[in-house]
Design a protein around this motif. Structure first.
Motif, mmCIF file in Angstrom:
data_model
loop_
_atom_site.group_PDB
_atom_site.id
_atom_site.type_symbol
_atom_site.label_atom_id
_atom_site.label_comp_id
_atom_site.label_asym_id
_atom_site.label_seq_id
_atom_site.Cartn_x
_atom_site.Cartn_y
_atom_site.Cartn_z
ATOM 1 N N THR A 59 -37.080 -6.210 -13.907
ATOM 2 C CA THR A 59 -38.079 -5.167 -13.249
ATOM 3 C C THR A 59 -39.366 -5.262 -13.624
ATOM 4 O O THR A 59 -39.786 -5.692 -14.745
ATOM 5 C CB THR A 59 -37.717 -3.776 -13.276
ATOM 6 N N LEU A 91 -43.151 -4.314 -20.669
ATOM 7 C CA LEU A 91 -42.446 -3.908 -22.099
ATOM 8 C C LEU A 91 -42.447 -5.213 -22.994
ATOM 9 O O LEU A 91 -42.862 -5.065 -24.085
ATOM 10 C CB LEU A 91 -41.422 -2.801 -21.887
ATOM 11 N N ASN A 141 -40.895 2.563 -9.789
ATOM 12 C CA ASN A 141 -41.520 4.154 -9.922
ATOM 13 C C ASN A 141 -42.939 3.802 -10.465
ATOM 14 O O ASN A 141 -43.043 2.845 -11.095
ATOM 15 C CB ASN A 141 -40.558 4.911 -10.659
ATOM 16 N N PHE A 144 -37.941 14.712 -24.225
ATOM 17 C CA PHE A 144 -37.981 13.260 -24.127
ATOM 18 C C PHE A 144 -39.370 12.621 -23.439
ATOM 19 O O PHE A 144 -39.678 11.531 -23.540
ATOM 20 C CB PHE A 144 -37.011 12.662 -23.299
ATOM 21 N N SER A 145 -40.203 13.747 -22.782
ATOM 22 C CA SER A 145 -41.660 13.293 -22.454
ATOM 23 C C SER A 145 -42.724 13.375 -23.460
ATOM 24 O O SER A 145 -43.748 12.980 -23.132
ATOM 25 C CB SER A 145 -41.977 13.812 -20.952
ATOM 26 N N ASP A 157 -44.695 10.480 -25.123
ATOM 27 C CA ASP A 157 -45.700 10.136 -24.085
ATOM 28 C C ASP A 157 -46.639 10.819 -23.862
ATOM 29 O O ASP A 157 -47.897 10.373 -23.801
ATOM 30 C CB ASP A 157 -45.014 9.558 -22.798
ATOM 31 N N SER A 197 -28.473 1.243 -18.265
ATOM 32 C CA SER A 197 -29.485 1.218 -18.477
ATOM 33 C C SER A 197 -30.169 1.596 -19.888
ATOM 34 O O SER A 197 -29.160 1.710 -20.678
ATOM 35 C CB SER A 197 -30.341 2.071 -17.498
ATOM 36 N N GLU A 198 -31.309 1.290 -20.216
ATOM 37 C CA GLU A 198 -31.596 1.966 -21.484
ATOM 38 C C GLU A 198 -31.210 3.304 -21.790
ATOM 39 O O GLU A 198 -31.179 3.249 -22.997
ATOM 40 C CB GLU A 198 -33.142 2.107 -21.501
ATOM 41 N N GLY A 239 -28.636 4.736 -21.122
ATOM 42 C CA GLY A 239 -27.056 4.651 -21.185
ATOM 43 C C GLY A 239 -26.784 4.538 -19.494
ATOM 44 O O GLY A 239 -27.371 3.965 -18.530
ATOM 45 N N TYR A 244 -26.075 4.730 -15.651
ATOM 46 C CA TYR A 244 -27.067 5.479 -14.650
ATOM 47 C C TYR A 244 -26.107 5.381 -13.466
ATOM 48 O O TYR A 244 -25.638 4.410 -13.055
ATOM 49 C CB TYR A 244 -28.268 4.704 -14.183
ATOM 50 N N TYR A 290 -31.104 9.432 -4.721
ATOM 51 C CA TYR A 290 -30.557 9.357 -6.120
ATOM 52 C C TYR A 290 -29.559 10.415 -6.360
ATOM 53 O O TYR A 290 -29.533 11.439 -5.545
ATOM 54 C CB TYR A 290 -31.617 9.352 -7.102
ATOM 55 N N LEU A 339 -27.849 14.910 -11.502
ATOM 56 C CA LEU A 339 -26.620 15.670 -12.475
ATOM 57 C C LEU A 339 -27.150 17.077 -12.705
ATOM 58 O O LEU A 339 -28.119 17.487 -13.020
ATOM 59 C CB LEU A 339 -26.484 14.830 -13.724
ATOM 60 N N SER A 346 -31.152 17.511 -18.471
ATOM 61 C CA SER A 346 -32.185 16.443 -19.167
ATOM 62 C C SER A 346 -31.477 15.431 -20.014
ATOM 63 O O SER A 346 -32.159 14.854 -20.714
ATOM 64 C CB SER A 346 -33.060 17.351 -19.991
ATOM 65 N N TYR A 360 -35.822 12.305 -4.486
ATOM 66 C CA TYR A 360 -36.846 12.633 -5.486
ATOM 67 C C TYR A 360 -38.290 12.479 -4.886
ATOM 68 O O TYR A 360 -39.144 12.735 -5.150
ATOM 69 C CB TYR A 360 -36.795 11.832 -6.729
#
Ligand code: B12
Ligand code: NAG
Ligand code: NAG
Ligand code: NAG
Ligand code: NAG
Ligand code: NAG
Ligand code: NAG
Ligand code: NAG
Ligand code: NAG
Ligand code: NAG
Ligand code: NAG
Length: 430
Positions: free
Chosen positions: A91, A97, A143, A242-243, A246, A377-378, A380, A382, A398, A401, A409, A430
Motif C-alpha cells: 500500500t 514507511l 486512508n 496508541f495515538s 503520534d 497486518s502490523e 495483528g 484484521y 468495516y 469490534l 481499542s 467509518y
C-alpha cells in the motif's frame, strides 16, 4: 543473555542548531532510560514479522539512535527482500514507511531508495489514492493516515507533489480525518507532521508556491492541532494510549500553534511511561510508534539524526518469566454478529483467551453464521469478512469490534476476553 543498546542523549544542543524552527519537546531523562526496556523487548520480537513492520521498527530505532547492528541488519534484509519481491502490492503508506526507514539518518541504505526508484513509485501510489477519491465519493484506496505518510515521505525525500492539491486535500474539514464520526488523533497527527514538513520547505525556499500557500498550510495546521488537543484526556493521554506517540510528535513540531498552558508535556510523558511499564506496547508496531516521542524525536528528524552525542547504555533485562498457568479453567461469553439482524451464541473458552479464539470457537459451531476471514497486518489479525460480507474502503465499511456495546481499542488477536462479557462484531461504516 544481556544485550546493550546505545541511545543518544538528547540535549538542548538540538535547539541551538535549528533556532528558526520552533520545536518544544520533553524527553525521558537519562536515569529513566531503563523504563524503555519493555519497548526494546517488544521490537526485538519483530524480527519474525513481515517487512513492512520491520520498516516501522527500523525507522523508529534509527530516529533514537539505537545501534544494534544485528537487529538493523535483519530488518534491512527483510525490507530489501520485500522490495525485490513486489513493490506493486504494497500500500502507499507501507511504501512511504519503507522509504523513511531506508533513508533515515543518511546511511548507505539510502541507495536502495534510488536503485528501486521508490520515490517515483511513491508518487504514483499517492496519485492513485487521490484518483480513487475522485472516483469513489472522496474515499482513498487506504486512508488519510497513509496519505499523510505519503506526503511526509515525499516531502522529506524531495519527491514531487502539487502544493495547491495538497492544501486542498489536507483541509481540516475533510471527512477522512474522522473514523466512525470520531476525530482520528493518529491521522490528524500524521497530517500535522506532513504539513509542517511542507511548510518548512516552502519557507526555506526549497519549493516555490504562491504567497498564500504558507498561510493556508499554517491555518490547516492550527486547526488540526486544536482538534488534537481537544482529545487530550485527564491523565495526559491524547486520543488513546496508541495515538499518544503520534500526537506528541505533532505537538513537538507545532508549538507555535498552542499556548504552553494548553499542554503539559511532562504529564503526558509520565503517563506513557506508566503505560509502558504496564505492558501496553507489547506488539512491535505499538512500541515503534511510541519510542521516538518518548525520546523527544519526530519523523521530521530523519534527515538530521543527532549522532550519539554522549552515548547511554541501556541493557535489556531478561524477560519476566511467566508463572506456570493455573489449573485450566474455562470462561463463557456471549458472542454476537450484528449486520441488520443480530446472531448470538454462548461460547466457552479457556481463561486468558483472546477475542479471536472466541470467533474461532463460534465458527466451528456454525460456519454459516459465524464464519469469518482475516488478514495479518502490523497490528495483528484484521477481520476482513464475516458471513461472507467483506469490508471495503470504497464505501468505508468495516467490521467493528465491541464489548458491552463499546468499541475496543485493541484488535481480535490481542484483546483478552472476560467471563460473562458481551462481545460483538458489527457491520459498520467509518
Ligand atoms: C485507518 C485505520 C483504521 C481503518 C482501516 C481501514 C482503512 N480503510 O484504512 C478502520 C476505521 C476500518 C479501522 C478499524 C479498526 N481499528 Co484501526 N486504525 C487505523 C489507523 C488510523 C491507520 C492504519 C494504517 O493505515 N496504518 C499504516 C499502514 C502502512 O499500516 P498497515 O498495517 O498496512 O495498515 C492496515 C492495518 O493497520 C489495518 N488496521 C487498521 N486498524 C487496525 C486495527 C487492528 C487491531 C488491526 C489488526 C489492523 C488494523 O488497516 C490498515 C489499512 O489496511 C491506525 C492508527 C495507527 N496509529 O496506526 C488505527 C489503529 C491501528 N486501529 C486500531 C483499532 C483498535 C481498530 C479496531 C479494532 C477498532 C474497533 N473497535 O473495531 C478496528 C479493526 C477491527 C477489525 N476488523 O479487525 C488501533 C489499534 C490498537 C491496538 N493496540 O491494536 C489503532 C492504532 C488506533 C488507535 N490509536 O487506537 N482502523
Ligand atoms: C505480492 O503479490 C504476489 C503475487 O500476487 C504474492 O505472491 C506476494 O505474496 C505479495 N506480496 C506481499 C508482500 O503481499
Ligand atoms: C505484483 O503485484 C501485482 C498486484 O498485486 C500483481 O498483479 C503482479 O502479478 C505481482 N507480480 C509478481 C511478480 O508477483
Ligand atoms: C533535498 O534537496 C535539498 C536541497 O534542495 C538537499 O539539501 C537535501 O539533501 C535533499 N534531500 C534528500 C533526501 O535528497
Ligand atoms: C487563515 O486564518 C485567518 C484567521 O483565521 C484568516 O483571516 C485568513 O484568511 C486565513 N488564510 C487563508 C489563506 O485561508
Ligand atoms: C555499556 O555497558 C557495558 C556493560 O554493562 C560496558 O561493558 C560498556 O563499556 C558500556 N558502554 C558504554 C559506551 O558505556
Ligand atoms: C474446559 O473446556 C474444555 C473443552 O470444552 C474441557 O475439555 C475442559 O475439561 C474444561 N475445563 C474445565 C476446568 O472446566
Ligand atoms: C447476547 O447478546 C445478544 C446480542 O447483543 C442479546 O440479544 C442477548 O440477550 C444476549 N444474551 C445474554 C444471555 O446475555
Ligand atoms: C440492511 O437493511 C437495509 C434496509 O432494509 C438494506 O438496504 C441493506 O442492504 C441491509 N444490509 C445488509 C448488509 O444486508
Ligand atoms: C453459557 O454456558 C455455560 C455453560 O455451558 C453456562 O455456565 C453459562 O451460564 C452460560 N452463559 C450464558 C450467558 O448463558
Ligand atoms: C447454522 O445456523 C443456521 C441458522 O440458524 C441453521 O439453519 C444451520 O442449520 C446451522 N448450521 C449448523 C451446522 O448448525
Amino acid at each position: 543473555m544481556r544485550q546493550s543498546y546505545q541511545l543518544p542523549l538528547l540535549g538542548l544542543l538540538l535547539f541551538s542548531l535549528v533556532p528558526s524552527q520552533l520545536c518544544k519537546t520533553c524527553a525521558i531523562s537519562e536515569e529513566n532510560y531503563f523504563r524503555l526496556a519493555p519497548l526494546l523487548r517488544a521490537m526485538d520480537k519483530s524480527k519474525y514479522t513481515r517487512g513492512t513492520d520491520a520498516a516501522n521498527v527500523l525507522l523508529s530505532q534509527r530516529l533514537v539512535g539505537i545501534a544494534d547492528p544485528v537487529i538493523k541488519q535483519h530488518l534491512l534484509q527483510q525490507v530489501k527482500y520485500n522490495m525485490q519481491r513486489n513493490v506493486s502490492n504494497l500500500t502507499s503508506g507501507q511504501l512511504a514507511l519503507i522509504v523513511m526507514a531506508l533513508g533515515a539518518c543518511h546511511t548507505q541504505d539510502e541507495k536502495v531508495i534510488y536503485d528501486y526508484h521508490l520515490i517515483g513509485q511513491l508518487e504514483n501510489k499517492f496519485r492513485a489514492e487521490i484518483e480513487n477519491m475522485g472516483a469513489h465519493d472522496g474515499n482513498p484506496l487506504t486512508n488519510y493516515y497513509q496519505l499523510s505518510l505519503n506526503l511526509l515521505a515525499l516531502c522529506l525525500f524531495n519527491g514531487s507533489y502539487s502544493i495547491p492539491e495538497v492544501t486542498e486535500l489536507f483541509s481540516p474539514e475533510n471527512k477522512n480525518y474522522y473514523l466512525s464520526g470520531q476525530f482520528s488523533v493518529d491521522t490528524g497527527a500524521m497530517a500535522v507532521l506532513a504539513l509542517t514538513c511542507v511548510k518548512r520547505r516552502l519557507m526555506n525556499g526549497q519549493i516555490k508556491a504562491d504567497e498564500k500557500a504558507v498561510e493556508r498550510i499554517s491555518n490547516h495546521t492550527e486547526s488540526l492541532v486544536k482538534k488534537i488537543l481537544s482529545e487530550k484526556k485527564e491523565n495526559g493521554l491524547i486520543g488513546n494510549v496508541f495515538s499518544t506517540g503520534d500526537a506528541m510528535q505533532a505537538l513537538f513540531v507545532s508549538s507555535d500553534y498552542y499556548q504552553e498552558s494548553q499542554w503539559n508535556c511532562q504529564q503526558t510523558l509520565d503517563t506513557v511511561l506508566e503505560e509502558i511499564s504496564q505492558g501496553a506496547f507489547s506488539i512491535p508496531i505499538a512500541a515503534a510508534q511510541i519510542l521516538p516521542a518518548v525520546m523527544g524525536k519526530t519523523y521530521l528528524d530523519v534527515n538530521s539524526c543527532v549522532s550519539s552525542a554522549g552515548n547511554f547504555n541501556i541493557s535489556n533485562p531478561v524477560p519476566i518469566t511467566v508463572s506456570p498457568p493455573d489449573s485450566p479453567s474455562n470462561i463463557s461469553v456471549n458472542y454476537s454478529v450484528r449486520i441488520n439482524e443480530t446472531y448470538f451464541t454462548n461460547v466457552t473458552v479457556p481463561k486468558g483467551s483472546v477475542f479471536l479464539d472466541v470467533m474461532e470457537k463460534a465458527q466451528k459451531e456454525n460456519k454459516t453464521i459465524f464464519g469469518f476471514t482475516m488478514e495479518e497486518s502490523e497490528w495483528g489479525p484484521y477481520i476482513t469478512s464475516v458471513q461472507g460480507l467483506r469490508a471495503n474502503s470504497n464505501d468505508r465499511t468495516y467490521w467493528q469490534l465491541l464489548s458491552g456495546g463499546k468499541p475496543l481499542s485493541q484488535g481480535a488477536g490481542n484483546y483478552i476476553v472476560h467471563e460473562g462479557e458481551n462481545l460483538q462484531v458489527r457491520w459498520s461504516k467509518y
